[in-house]
Design a protein around this motif. Structure first.
Motif, PDB file in Angstrom:
ATOM      1  N   ALA A 246      41.300  47.931 123.638  1.00  9.90           N
ATOM      2  CA  ALA A 246      40.566  48.048 125.004  1.00  9.90           C
ATOM      3  C   ALA A 246      38.831  48.276 124.364  1.00  9.90           C
ATOM      4  O   ALA A 246      38.678  48.596 123.364  1.00  9.90           O
ATOM      5  CB  ALA A 246      41.031  49.329 125.680  1.00  9.90           C
ATOM      6  N   VAL A 247      38.148  48.516 125.539  1.00  7.94           N
ATOM      7  CA  VAL A 247      36.734  48.767 125.513  1.00  7.94           C
ATOM      8  C   VAL A 247      36.715  50.298 125.622  1.00  7.94           C
ATOM      9  O   VAL A 247      37.333  50.743 126.395  1.00  7.94           O
ATOM     10  CB  VAL A 247      35.710  48.112 126.258  1.00  7.94           C
ATOM     11  CG1 VAL A 247      34.441  48.633 126.072  1.00  7.94           C
ATOM     12  CG2 VAL A 247      36.050  46.880 126.610  1.00  7.94           C
TER      13      VAL A 247
ATOM     14  N   ILE B 250      45.178  39.143 121.345  1.00  5.02           N
ATOM     15  CA  ILE B 250      44.013  39.314 120.491  1.00  5.02           C
ATOM     16  C   ILE B 250      44.384  39.102 118.996  1.00  5.02           C
ATOM     17  O   ILE B 250      44.781  39.821 118.210  1.00  5.02           O
ATOM     18  CB  ILE B 250      43.348  40.501 120.506  1.00  5.02           C
ATOM     19  CG1 ILE B 250      43.151  41.166 122.029  1.00  5.02           C
ATOM     20  CG2 ILE B 250      42.272  40.913 119.806  1.00  5.02           C
ATOM     21  CD1 ILE B 250      42.073  40.200 122.489  1.00  5.02           C
ATOM     22  N   PRO B 251      44.491  37.651 118.888  1.00 10.34           N
ATOM     23  CA  PRO B 251      45.284  37.456 117.490  1.00 10.34           C
ATOM     24  C   PRO B 251      44.242  37.789 116.250  1.00 10.34           C
ATOM     25  O   PRO B 251      44.945  38.012 115.145  1.00 10.34           O
ATOM     26  CB  PRO B 251      45.223  35.722 117.768  1.00 10.34           C
ATOM     27  CG  PRO B 251      44.350  35.473 118.652  1.00 10.34           C
ATOM     28  CD  PRO B 251      44.210  36.328 119.366  1.00 10.34           C
TER      29      PRO B 251
ATOM     30  N   GLN C 133      39.128  41.012 114.397  1.00  8.76           N
ATOM     31  CA  GLN C 133      37.953  41.301 113.520  1.00  8.76           C
ATOM     32  C   GLN C 133      37.048  39.942 113.932  1.00  8.76           C
ATOM     33  O   GLN C 133      36.053  39.526 112.987  1.00  8.76           O
ATOM     34  CB  GLN C 133      38.416  41.086 112.090  1.00  8.76           C
ATOM     35  CG  GLN C 133      39.170  41.910 111.469  1.00  8.76           C
ATOM     36  CD  GLN C 133      38.832  43.570 111.676  1.00  8.76           C
ATOM     37  OE1 GLN C 133      39.343  44.125 112.293  1.00  8.76           O
ATOM     38  NE2 GLN C 133      37.644  43.859 111.740  1.00  8.76           N
ATOM     39  N   ASN C 134      37.242  39.328 115.041  1.00  7.58           N
ATOM     40  CA  ASN C 134      36.233  38.312 115.524  1.00  7.58           C
ATOM     41  C   ASN C 134      35.976  38.545 117.034  1.00  7.58           C
ATOM     42  O   ASN C 134      36.227  37.661 117.907  1.00  7.58           O
ATOM     43  CB  ASN C 134      37.091  37.002 115.122  1.00  7.58           C
ATOM     44  CG  ASN C 134      35.922  35.828 115.688  1.00  7.58           C
ATOM     45  OD1 ASN C 134      35.107  35.997 115.667  1.00  7.58           O
ATOM     46  ND2 ASN C 134      36.844  34.651 116.054  1.00  7.58           N
ATOM     47  N   LEU C 135      35.684  39.865 117.302  1.00  7.45           N
ATOM     48  CA  LEU C 135      35.139  40.359 118.595  1.00  7.45           C
ATOM     49  C   LEU C 135      33.726  40.370 118.591  1.00  7.45           C
ATOM     50  O   LEU C 135      33.437  41.451 117.847  1.00  7.45           O
ATOM     51  CB  LEU C 135      36.225  41.425 119.072  1.00  7.45           C
ATOM     52  CG  LEU C 135      37.628  40.898 119.234  1.00  7.45           C
ATOM     53  CD1 LEU C 135      38.405  42.146 119.383  1.00  7.45           C
ATOM     54  CD2 LEU C 135      37.946  39.895 120.094  1.00  7.45           C
ATOM     55  N   GLN C 136      33.129  40.194 119.736  1.00 10.41           N
ATOM     56  CA  GLN C 136      31.735  40.428 119.994  1.00 10.41           C
ATOM     57  C   GLN C 136      31.688  41.755 120.782  1.00 10.41           C
ATOM     58  O   GLN C 136      32.448  41.862 121.989  1.00 10.41           O
ATOM     59  CB  GLN C 136      30.989  39.279 120.653  1.00 10.41           C
ATOM     60  CG  GLN C 136      29.463  39.625 120.603  1.00 10.41           C
ATOM     61  CD  GLN C 136      28.597  38.231 120.846  1.00 10.41           C
ATOM     62  OE1 GLN C 136      29.119  37.440 121.649  1.00 10.41           O
ATOM     63  NE2 GLN C 136      27.431  38.276 120.404  1.00 10.41           N
ATOM     64  N   LEU C 137      30.651  42.630 120.416  1.00 11.47           N
ATOM     65  CA  LEU C 137      30.416  43.952 121.218  1.00 11.47           C
ATOM     66  C   LEU C 137      29.082  43.756 121.822  1.00 11.47           C
ATOM     67  O   LEU C 137      28.092  43.702 120.983  1.00 11.47           O
ATOM     68  CB  LEU C 137      30.888  45.096 120.411  1.00 11.47           C
ATOM     69  CG  LEU C 137      32.150  45.125 119.461  1.00 11.47           C
ATOM     70  CD1 LEU C 137      31.844  44.724 118.083  1.00 11.47           C
ATOM     71  CD2 LEU C 137      32.422  46.834 119.538  1.00 11.47           C
TER      72      LEU C 137
ATOM     73  N   VAL D 224      24.510  52.512 131.883  1.00  7.34           N
ATOM     74  CA  VAL D 224      24.821  51.913 130.692  1.00  7.34           C
ATOM     75  C   VAL D 224      26.198  50.823 130.978  1.00  7.34           C
ATOM     76  O   VAL D 224      27.076  51.340 131.710  1.00  7.34           O
ATOM     77  CB  VAL D 224      25.487  52.944 129.493  1.00  7.34           C
ATOM     78  CG1 VAL D 224      25.775  52.262 128.351  1.00  7.34           C
ATOM     79  CG2 VAL D 224      24.373  53.889 129.267  1.00  7.34           C
ATOM     80  N   GLU D 225      26.052  49.766 130.453  1.00 10.55           N
ATOM     81  CA  GLU D 225      26.944  48.779 130.542  1.00 10.55           C
ATOM     82  C   GLU D 225      27.493  48.255 129.277  1.00 10.55           C
ATOM     83  O   GLU D 225      26.450  48.147 128.489  1.00 10.55           O
ATOM     84  CB  GLU D 225      26.324  47.597 131.329  1.00 10.55           C
ATOM     85  CG  GLU D 225      26.017  48.018 132.747  1.00 10.55           C
ATOM     86  CD  GLU D 225      25.145  46.937 133.731  1.00 10.55           C
ATOM     87  OE1 GLU D 225      25.938  45.949 134.295  1.00 10.55           O
ATOM     88  OE2 GLU D 225      23.942  46.725 133.489  1.00 10.55           O
ATOM     89  N   LEU D 226      28.687  47.927 129.141  1.00 11.47           N
ATOM     90  CA  LEU D 226      29.189  47.430 127.823  1.00 11.47           C
ATOM     91  C   LEU D 226      30.490  46.483 128.091  1.00 11.47           C
ATOM     92  O   LEU D 226      31.104  46.806 129.014  1.00 11.47           O
ATOM     93  CB  LEU D 226      29.651  48.851 126.914  1.00 11.47           C
ATOM     94  CG  LEU D 226      30.308  49.953 127.353  1.00 11.47           C
ATOM     95  CD1 LEU D 226      31.125  50.420 126.266  1.00 11.47           C
ATOM     96  CD2 LEU D 226      29.619  51.063 127.999  1.00 11.47           C
ATOM     97  N   GLU D 227      30.792  45.951 127.034  1.00 14.29           N
ATOM     98  CA  GLU D 227      31.699  44.910 126.991  1.00 14.29           C
ATOM     99  C   GLU D 227      31.938  44.542 125.675  1.00 14.29           C
ATOM    100  O   GLU D 227      31.158  44.615 124.897  1.00 14.29           O
ATOM    101  CB  GLU D 227      31.161  43.656 127.724  1.00 14.29           C
ATOM    102  CG  GLU D 227      30.203  42.886 127.269  1.00 14.29           C
ATOM    103  CD  GLU D 227      29.932  41.542 127.985  1.00 14.29           C
ATOM    104  OE1 GLU D 227      30.150  41.642 129.371  1.00 14.29           O
ATOM    105  OE2 GLU D 227      29.359  40.470 127.411  1.00 14.29           O
ATOM    106  N   ILE D 228      33.273  44.028 125.563  1.00 16.37           N
ATOM    107  CA  ILE D 228      33.895  43.315 124.121  1.00 16.37           C
ATOM    108  C   ILE D 228      34.505  42.436 124.946  1.00 16.37           C
ATOM    109  O   ILE D 228      35.231  42.117 125.599  1.00 16.37           O
ATOM    110  CB  ILE D 228      34.874  44.362 123.647  1.00 16.37           C
ATOM    111  CG1 ILE D 228      34.183  45.557 123.091  1.00 16.37           C
ATOM    112  CG2 ILE D 228      35.293  43.666 122.525  1.00 16.37           C
ATOM    113  CD1 ILE D 228      35.021  46.776 122.608  1.00 16.37           C
ATOM    114  N   GLU D 229      34.307  41.062 123.961  1.00 13.58           N
ATOM    115  CA  GLU D 229      34.611  39.981 124.182  1.00 13.58           C
ATOM    116  C   GLU D 229      36.156  39.860 124.608  1.00 13.58           C
ATOM    117  O   GLU D 229      37.032  40.505 123.680  1.00 13.58           O
ATOM    118  CB  GLU D 229      34.534  38.988 122.937  1.00 13.58           C
ATOM    119  CG  GLU D 229      34.970  37.603 123.070  1.00 13.58           C
ATOM    120  CD  GLU D 229      34.678  36.742 121.742  1.00 13.58           C
ATOM    121  OE1 GLU D 229      35.017  35.579 121.744  1.00 13.58           O
ATOM    122  OE2 GLU D 229      34.152  37.190 120.806  1.00 13.58           O
ATOM    123  N   GLY D 230      36.651  39.450 125.455  1.00 15.80           N
ATOM    124  CA  GLY D 230      38.030  39.317 125.891  1.00 15.80           C
ATOM    125  C   GLY D 230      38.766  40.716 126.662  1.00 15.80           C
ATOM    126  O   GLY D 230      40.052  40.523 126.972  1.00 15.80           O
TER     127      GLY D 230
END
Length: 286
Positions: A156-157, A196-197, A200-204, A269-275
């Motif tokens: 989760a974020v 989420i396979p 270690q490949n997620l953009q924040l 504040v807005e934030l996201e993580i890929e997927g």
């Protein structure tokens, strides 16, 4: 699956976001998104089957529903400090040789879009987008990365809001600056680990008042997710529903030139993580 909880604070009910982005009610199938569900593979399979069959109802009040934390009754929140190479550099710290571990109280957890309170007397309230790991099986003395990931229910974020003066300048441990009321927005969804396979490949990313402040990737973590889970299990037992916040990339207010742009009431504040979805919080005085 994207599991979530919707409704007024303290009265959230379980739900699911289907593959078309439509909210589906789970309250007729499971009691909650909690430790009991996350540790029950058969129950999760029933939820998947119902979602695939298209039999889950759309809530009558779906429009405008508040989204709560995606996990009910979080047991504990374990946090990892200085876990990104770029964040260590911006703070002038040497990269740690072992994970830096501290705890946040479970009652700091709020919904992803709930207001966040700037503590009374605060001068240095800061932002930190983080990948949150939710535990699905009891973990003790794990031996390998593979075993560690097998104990993860999903991701989760997380927003590890911090008050830097309280954390660093007021004596003692970091706890004073990490456990203020509302300092851990979580969600909007718990995305199950099968979706989420590669954690270690997620953009924040994180924005303050529309300005991009953090733009990083979990590939820059000093200690990857599997090692964090394995390591923490050597020092404390992890239970279903526990959360591990795995650190933040560069771009926090503390790492900026003077005058540092710490948060004040009225900031957004807005934030996201890929997927994993997106959060939005307006800050207000406590």
């Amino acid at each position: 699956m994207k599991l979530l909880r919707v409704g007024p604070a303290g009265a959230e009910r379980p739900a699911l976001l289907d593959q078309d982005g439509i909210l589906r009610d789970l309250s007729g199938l499971v009691a909650d998104v909690d430790a009991a569900l996350l540790s029950d593979a058969a129950a999760l399979d029933r939820v998947r089957a119902a979602a695939g069959a298209g039999v889950l109802p759309v809530p009558d009040d779906a429009a405008g529903l508040r989204i709560g934390p995606p996990v009910a009754r979080v047991g504990k929140v374990v946090c990892i400090g200085l876990n990104y190479h770029d964040h260590a550099r911006e703070t002038g710290a040497e990269p740690p040789t072992e994970p830096v571990v501290f705890l946040k109280a479970a009652d700091t957890v709020v919904g992803p879009d709930d207001p966040v309170l700037v503590p009374r007397g605060s001068r240095k309230t800061d932002w930190e987008v983080e990948l949150a790991v939710v535990i699905g099986r009891t973990a003790r003395y794990l031996d390998s990365a593979e075993d560690a990931l097998a104990h993860v229910a999903g991701y989760a974020v997380g927003h590890d809001v911090s008050e830097r003066e309280f954390q660093i300048e007021r004596g003692g441990t970091w706890d004073k600056g990490k456990n203020c009321e509302t300092f851990n927005p979580l969600g909007p969804w718990l995305v199950t680990a099968d979706e989420i396979p590669d954690p270690q490949n997620l953009q924040l990313r994180l924005w303050v008042n529309g300005e991009l402040k953090q733009d990083g990737t979990t590939a820059d973590q000093i200690f990857p997710v599997a090692e964090v889970v394995r390591y923490v299990s050597r020092f404390m037992t992890l239970y279903p529903g526990d959360v591990i916040s795995t650190g933040t990339p560069a771009g926090v207010a503390m790492g900026r030139p003077e005058p540092k742009p710490y948060l004040r009431a009225g900031d957004v504040v807005e934030l996201e993580i890929e997927g994993l979805g997106r959060q939005r919080q307006e800050f207000a005085d406590a």
